[in-house]
Scaffold this active site. Structure first.
Site, short mmCIF file in Angstrom:
data_model
loop_
_atom_site.label_atom_id
_atom_site.label_comp_id
_atom_site.label_asym_id
_atom_site.label_seq_id
_atom_site.Cartn_x
_atom_site.Cartn_y
_atom_site.Cartn_z
N CYS A 137 0.85 -1.18 0.00
CA CYS A 137 0.00 0.00 0.00
C CYS A 137 0.90 1.24 0.00
CB CYS A 137 -0.89 -0.01 1.24
SG CYS A 137 -2.14 1.29 1.27
N PHE A 138 0.33 2.40 -0.28
CA PHE A 138 1.04 3.68 -0.28
C PHE A 138 1.93 3.88 -1.50
CE2 PHE A 138 -0.13 3.13 4.10
CZ PHE A 138 -0.51 4.39 4.51
#
Length: 269
Positions: A137-138
């Site tokens: 994620c990110f």
């Protein structure tokens, strides 16, 4: 994860009020999204060497290392006054407190405009997101997530069921990308190195952004207070302190045993 789901179920039954919850993780843990393939994307030997926990979320999105961060969850009825019926608009409504909180910390913040990590559940139906760049994620912003200096600073995911919205997410205080990438699998060391460099350009933490501005870092306790106030403002409500009910605790314990602590859930794919 079991507590978030237990609150959602209890609220759908009318047993508890809409709830905002802040929490941390002990031990630090890797969570993966509902659609991710655990064996293909996670290095479980490295996970054990780091002493990290592991769980599959009921929401979509990609792997998150829950370590030096503040995690939030919001549980509210789809029919709550003023709550948009549209998935993306509801995500924007519930994420307004994130935007206000980061701004209160002195950081200029923008909100993104494309959707890929929210998930809608209607009965047993789930809507998948587009193919991500990496398992982490990110590495790319999703709709209504926050950017500081062009880098993602908070990630959220949402699911719906039984007339209830449950949205939760991670607000990064610090970011250990070395540890995160050490527990994820890639096609080879060159690919891992390239993806880690890309990740470093796409993701940031609260304290990293503050240091870049020569501002003092904040503690997780300070972060919680700021976002408690900002979520209240963003949702236009007054919070009351509360505790989990006996029913919620019992249901969370059952979900922990039978679902989130069970191999047939965590290694589902």
């Amino acid at each position: 994860m079991a507590i978030d789901e237990a609150i959602s179920i209890a609220h759908s039954e009318g047993a508890v009020a809409p709830t905002v919850r802040f929490y941390g993780w002990n031990p630090a843990s890797l969570s993966i999204g509902y659609f991710q393939h655990a064996e293909k994307e996670v290095d479980f030997r490295a996970l054990r060497e780091h002493g990290l926990g592991f769980v599959r979320r009921s929401t979509g999105g990609r792997a998150v290392l829950h370590d030096q961060e503040l995690t939030y969850s919001i549980v509210v009825s789809e029919g709550y006054p003023g709550m948009p019926a549209n998935l993306a608009e509801a995500c924007a409504e519930l994420s307004r407190g994130l935007l206000i909180g980061v701004q209160r910390l002195g950081l200029d913040t923008t909100m993104t405009g494309q959707i890929d990590e929210t998930e809608e559940q209607s009965g047993s139906e789930r809507v998948s997101e587009r193919k991500p760049l990496t398992a982490a994620c990110f590495d790319a912003p999703s709709k209504y997530e926050l950017l500081v200096d062009g880098r993602k600073i908070a990630g959220s995911a949402q699911m719906r069921g039984n007339g209830v919205i449950m949205q939760h997410g991670s607000i990064l205080l610090e970011l250990d990308d070395e540890k995160l990438f050490s527990v994820l699998r890639f096609g080879g060391p060159d690919i891992k190195q390239r993806m880690r460099k890309l990740f470093g350009r796409k993701a940031a933490s609260i304290n990293d952004c503050l240091r870049r501005r020569e501002m003092p870092p904040v503690s997780v306790q300070r972060l919680e207070q700021v976002f408690r106030d900002s979520f209240a403002e963003g949702l236009n409500v007054e919070f009351m302190d509360g505790q989990l009910t006996e029913g919620e605790l019992e249901l969370a314990a059952k979900l922990s045993r039978e679902k989130y602590g069970a191999d047939n859930w965590n290694y589902l794919r």
